[in-house]
Design a protein around this motif. Structure first.
Motif, PDB file in Angstrom:
ATOM      1  N   ARG A 114       0.795  -1.130   0.050  1.00 38.70           N
ATOM      2  CA  ARG A 114      -0.086  -0.079   0.012  1.00 38.70           C
ATOM      3  C   ARG A 114       0.820   1.430   0.046  1.00 38.70           C
ATOM      4  O   ARG A 114       1.707   1.421   0.906  1.00 38.70           O
ATOM      5  N   ASP A 155      -1.586  -1.029  -4.188  1.00 39.72           N
ATOM      6  CA  ASP A 155      -2.833  -0.503  -3.591  1.00 39.72           C
ATOM      7  C   ASP A 155      -2.713   0.995  -3.026  1.00 39.72           C
ATOM      8  O   ASP A 155      -1.829   1.182  -2.209  1.00 39.72           O
ATOM      9  N   ARG A 175      -4.010   4.409  -1.905  1.00 41.56           N
ATOM     10  CA  ARG A 175      -4.922   4.996  -0.968  1.00 41.56           C
ATOM     11  C   ARG A 175      -4.605   6.463  -0.776  1.00 41.56           C
ATOM     12  O   ARG A 175      -3.438   6.891  -0.396  1.00 41.56           O
ATOM     13  N   ALA A 188       0.535   1.235   5.649  1.00 45.43           N
ATOM     14  CA  ALA A 188       0.872   1.473   4.380  1.00 45.43           C
ATOM     15  C   ALA A 188       2.638   0.992   4.464  1.00 45.43           C
ATOM     16  O   ALA A 188       3.287   1.159   5.550  1.00 45.43           O
TER      17      ALA A 188
END
Length: 152
Positions: free
Chosen positions: A4, A34, A36, A51
């Protein structure tokens, strides 16, 4: 499990929103990451802890980071202090002036957290330039590529 990349960026204007969108677009160009994206007032320590890398973005406000980004750090600092040392991070600043005070303030916090800047901060300073958008897109792409490749 995908890695992330968290983007925490204050975007109170059309120009700063275009920079945040460019960072996100660049980050999403890498598969398997990923991404965000959160405004600082919506982000918190749980987002950071989930993260593997962070990109921070802020306008220069009165020679300092935005109050919203400062609030994010105020709420996240202690919870992240011992758990996120070495976290790869990058920073971009939309500076109407020179960005020095903004950079210094954020550098102080990142030093305390012991996060690892993986590149020099991107200073988009002076009058608005369309090139800022391309530079921010490159920043997002480089962070995502480095994370995907396991460089950091």
């Amino acid at each position: 499990m995908s890695k992330r990349l968290l983007i925490v960026a204050h975007a109170p204007s059309e120009n700063t929103l275009s920079l945040r969108d460019a960072v996100e677009r660049g980050a999403r160009s890498e598969t398997g990451i990923d991404v965000r994206v959160l405004a600082p007032l919506q982000a918190g320590p749980d987002d950071v802890l989930a993260a593997q890398a962070v990109i921070l973005g802020t306008p220069e406000n009165l020679g300092y980071m935005s109050g919203a980004l400062k609030d994010f750090f105020d709420r996240s600092y202690n919870a992240c202090l011992e758990k996120t040392q070495g976290l790869p991070c990058a920073l971009y600043i939309r500076a109407g002036s020179d960005g020095t005070g903004t950079r210094r303030g954020i550098d102080t916090i990142l030093t305390g957290l012991r996060w690892r800047a993986v590149q020099e901060p991107l200073l988009c300073k002076g009058p608005w330039q369309p090139a800022f958008v391309a530079q921010c897109e490159e920043l997002g792409a480089a962070m995502a590529a480095g994370l995907a490749a396991g460089i950091f």
